[in-house]
Design an enzyme around this catalytic site. Sequence first.
Site, mmCIF file in Angstrom:
data_model
loop_
_atom_site.group_PDB
_atom_site.id
_atom_site.type_symbol
_atom_site.label_atom_id
_atom_site.label_comp_id
_atom_site.label_asym_id
_atom_site.label_seq_id
_atom_site.Cartn_x
_atom_site.Cartn_y
_atom_site.Cartn_z
ATOM 1 N N LYS A 22 84.609 54.005 93.250
ATOM 2 C CA LYS A 22 84.948 53.038 92.194
ATOM 3 C C LYS A 22 84.166 51.739 92.390
ATOM 4 O O LYS A 22 83.578 51.209 91.454
ATOM 5 C CB LYS A 22 86.441 52.740 92.254
ATOM 6 C CG LYS A 22 86.885 51.521 91.476
ATOM 7 C CD LYS A 22 88.381 51.293 91.507
ATOM 8 C CE LYS A 22 88.838 50.575 92.745
ATOM 9 N NZ LYS A 22 88.658 49.106 92.726
ATOM 10 N N ASN A 23 84.129 51.252 93.643
ATOM 11 C CA ASN A 23 83.540 49.935 93.894
ATOM 12 C C ASN A 23 82.022 49.945 93.912
ATOM 13 O O ASN A 23 81.387 48.911 94.069
ATOM 14 C CB ASN A 23 84.099 49.359 95.202
ATOM 15 C CG ASN A 23 85.567 49.007 95.048
ATOM 16 O OD1 ASN A 23 86.105 49.025 93.942
ATOM 17 N ND2 ASN A 23 86.231 48.737 96.141
ATOM 18 N N CYS A 117 94.806 37.678 92.566
ATOM 19 C CA CYS A 117 95.709 38.830 92.488
ATOM 20 C C CYS A 117 96.632 38.746 93.695
ATOM 21 O O CYS A 117 96.632 37.763 94.432
ATOM 22 C CB CYS A 117 94.906 40.122 92.488
ATOM 23 S SG CYS A 117 94.104 40.413 94.062
ATOM 24 N N ARG A 122 91.049 34.972 95.430
ATOM 25 C CA ARG A 122 89.828 35.612 94.904
ATOM 26 C C ARG A 122 88.897 34.603 94.203
ATOM 27 O O ARG A 122 88.609 34.683 93.026
ATOM 28 C CB ARG A 122 90.167 36.753 93.953
ATOM 29 C CG ARG A 122 91.201 37.739 94.429
ATOM 30 C CD ARG A 122 90.802 38.548 95.641
ATOM 31 N NE ARG A 122 89.763 39.493 95.439
ATOM 32 C CZ ARG A 122 89.943 40.743 95.023
ATOM 33 N NH1 ARG A 122 91.138 41.163 94.727
ATOM 34 N NH2 ARG A 122 88.925 41.566 94.884
ATOM 35 N N ASP A 308 90.066 47.496 102.991
ATOM 36 C CA ASP A 308 90.675 48.414 102.028
ATOM 37 C C ASP A 308 91.330 49.615 102.702
ATOM 38 O O ASP A 308 91.929 50.451 102.019
ATOM 39 C CB ASP A 308 89.636 48.915 101.013
ATOM 40 C CG ASP A 308 89.167 47.799 100.111
ATOM 41 O OD1 ASP A 308 88.157 47.981 99.417
ATOM 42 O OD2 ASP A 308 89.797 46.727 100.125
ATOM 43 N N ARG A 400 94.724 53.019 89.794
ATOM 44 C CA ARG A 400 93.463 52.269 89.656
ATOM 45 C C ARG A 400 92.419 52.735 90.664
ATOM 46 O O ARG A 400 91.232 52.595 90.449
ATOM 47 C CB ARG A 400 93.713 50.772 89.877
ATOM 48 C CG ARG A 400 94.550 50.118 88.802
ATOM 49 C CD ARG A 400 94.554 48.621 88.945
ATOM 50 N NE ARG A 400 93.187 48.099 88.960
ATOM 51 C CZ ARG A 400 92.887 46.837 89.259
ATOM 52 N NH1 ARG A 400 93.850 46.017 89.591
ATOM 53 N NH2 ARG A 400 91.649 46.419 89.232
HETATM 54 C C1 EPZ Z 1 85.261 43.876 96.686
HETATM 55 O O1 EPZ Z 1 85.991 42.783 96.154
HETATM 56 C C2 EPZ Z 1 86.103 45.109 96.396
HETATM 57 N N1 EPZ Z 1 86.275 45.243 94.939
HETATM 58 C C3 EPZ Z 1 87.458 44.990 97.082
HETATM 59 O O2 EPZ Z 1 88.136 46.206 96.867
HETATM 60 C C4 EPZ Z 1 87.234 44.830 98.584
HETATM 61 O O3 EPZ Z 1 88.490 44.673 99.219
HETATM 62 C C5 EPZ Z 1 86.352 43.601 98.836
HETATM 63 O O4 EPZ Z 1 85.103 43.745 98.112
HETATM 64 C C6 EPZ Z 1 86.029 43.417 100.309
HETATM 65 O O5 EPZ Z 1 85.401 44.560 100.793
HETATM 66 C C7 EPZ Z 1 85.263 45.746 94.200
HETATM 67 O O6 EPZ Z 1 84.203 46.073 94.719
HETATM 68 C C8 EPZ Z 1 85.518 45.885 92.732
HETATM 69 P P1 EPZ Z 1 84.603 39.739 98.329
HETATM 70 P P2 EPZ Z 1 85.277 41.314 96.079
HETATM 71 O O7 EPZ Z 1 83.915 38.873 97.317
HETATM 72 O O8 EPZ Z 1 83.842 41.487 95.778
HETATM 73 C C9 EPZ Z 1 86.008 35.441 99.584
HETATM 74 C C10 EPZ Z 1 89.863 47.640 96.314
HETATM 75 O O9 EPZ Z 1 90.814 47.873 97.056
HETATM 76 N N2 EPZ Z 1 85.151 34.940 98.501
HETATM 77 O O10 EPZ Z 1 83.788 40.435 99.364
HETATM 78 O O11 EPZ Z 1 86.100 40.469 95.190
HETATM 79 C C11 EPZ Z 1 87.275 36.081 99.030
HETATM 80 O O12 EPZ Z 1 88.252 35.097 98.799
HETATM 81 C C12 EPZ Z 1 89.367 46.210 96.144
HETATM 82 O O13 EPZ Z 1 89.177 48.503 95.711
HETATM 83 C C13 EPZ Z 1 84.950 33.566 98.380
HETATM 84 O O14 EPZ Z 1 85.457 32.779 99.177
HETATM 85 O O15 EPZ Z 1 85.461 40.846 97.578
HETATM 86 C C14 EPZ Z 1 87.697 37.030 100.109
HETATM 87 O O16 EPZ Z 1 88.479 36.339 101.070
HETATM 88 C C15 EPZ Z 1 90.398 45.226 96.613
HETATM 89 N N3 EPZ Z 1 84.167 33.098 97.363
HETATM 90 C C16 EPZ Z 1 86.362 37.442 100.755
HETATM 91 O O17 EPZ Z 1 85.371 36.527 100.270
HETATM 92 C C17 EPZ Z 1 83.564 33.934 96.459
HETATM 93 O O18 EPZ Z 1 82.845 33.454 95.570
HETATM 94 C C18 EPZ Z 1 85.922 38.851 100.391
HETATM 95 O O19 EPZ Z 1 85.773 38.881 98.991
HETATM 96 C C19 EPZ Z 1 83.785 35.331 96.593
HETATM 97 C C20 EPZ Z 1 84.575 35.812 97.626
#
Ligand code: EPZ
Length: 421
Positions: A22-23, A117, A122, A308, A400
């Site tokens: 999915k991701n 969420c 996020r 995850d 989902r």
């Molecule tokens: C992706 O989310 C995945 N979703 C998430 O999977 C997964 O848990 C996550 O990566 C981490 O591996 C999809 O790919 C659709 P991040 P994403 O940006 O991209 C901080 C699931 O279970 N951050 O790597 O949103 C954020 O707050 C989902 O399928 C900032 O600070 O994750 C978090 O603490 C849940 N500023 C950390 O980085 C930003 O601009 C990781 O977030 C962006 C992120």
Amino acid sequence: MEFIRVRKSGPLKGEVTIEGAKNTALPILAATILTKEETIITDIPPLKDIEIMLDVLRSLGADVERLDDKSVRIHVKEIKTHITPFELMNKMRASFLVMGPLLSRLGKAVNGLPGGCQIGERPIDLHLKGFRALGANIEERMDEISVDVDGKLKGGTIYLDFPSVGATENLMMAAVLAEGETVIENAAKEPEIVDLSNFLSKLGSKIRGAGTSTIVIEGVNELKGARHRVIPDRIEAATYMVAAAISKGDVLVKNVIASHIRPVIAKLKEMGVDIIEDPDEDEIRVRVTKELVGTNVRTLPYPGFPTDVQSQIMTLMTVAKGDSVVEETVFENRFMHVEELRKMHALIVTDGNEARIVGVPNLTGAMVKATDLRAGASLIIAGLVAEGNTDIYDTYHIYRGYHNVIEKFRALGADIELINK
Ligand code: EPZ
């Protein structure tokens, strides 16, 4: 009111085939916006989030033709609007991944603010920092973000304070049609980054370094069409591996790339699980022949232990012999499943982003609720070894991330059913 009922089941046995990731599919579908030519994407998981992304593409002007339930032909000949409807954005925060491609191809984009969420606030500050570094103007309004650039984006160097998966993906897609060279430093290294890079390269992009901390992109003028098969879902695979382990079963997981889940394999082995890899067949056999013991896990960006899979491995720890510690370093609020597991008489104490688990002989069925897609799957796993009924509410979270979840678990011998009351 719908809920999933799980009863104590014997050892899971048999085979389970994993869907496309999915991701990985979500950013790749967004990337089809970058080219005026046709693209065909296969091995897409038939999940709600994918449908929402296809609706977003349609709303922007894409022709989307379903070839079968796991393949689509997409043609974005021209873009009708640069504005993503708020209601679609609100349904799935990953819709934010169309910002980079729209900015790259059209020079402008307006998106609803992706809400937070359950697992965390996020933020999108790193996405916006990167867009600015490429010359975009950002206007943050009450509930939407507008980005635009005079002419084309200009290549630049971006340092990501955190190796954000989404920010890395959005910025890769923004950079491929920019003028000059872009360097993304402290980039995310997840397999989905590498698969997105492979797809962008098939379209004609010039990218190197995906999978390392530094990604270098040489902008090109335009891109062509391509066909791409999405990699297997490493998180779905890990989920069924943990289910096989907790039930002391013997399960063959098919369509999985072992190198994508090295930390999960390592931790399951530390707990006493037998893992037999067959890299030629992309299969992993999971078997339990001895008592499982606790271990310690710290979630980290790839190649560390994936956040995850945190709730799933914690569930296994609740019935393993001895103590375990889980430290969640990626999201600030990803322990909501702890309360639900406690209802099932798990012994877990949390202190900030650290959870301490003491293994118990077995869990007790209870009425529980899914708090995110992975936590929901973990409650199914818990129900497999709990005395009595485990009734899991808010099942929409689970759907989902897991296609045919009830059928797949039932085929492995789980006592599981969907009940509507
Ligand atoms: C992706 O989310 C995945 N979703 C998430 O999977 C997964 O848990 C996550 O990566 C981490 O591996 C999809 O790919 C659709 P991040 P994403 O940006 O991209 C901080 C699931 O279970 N951050 O790597 O949103 C954020 O707050 C989902 O399928 C900032 O600070 O994750 C978090 O603490 C849940 N500023 C950390 O980085 C930003 O601009 C990781 O977030 C962006 C992120």
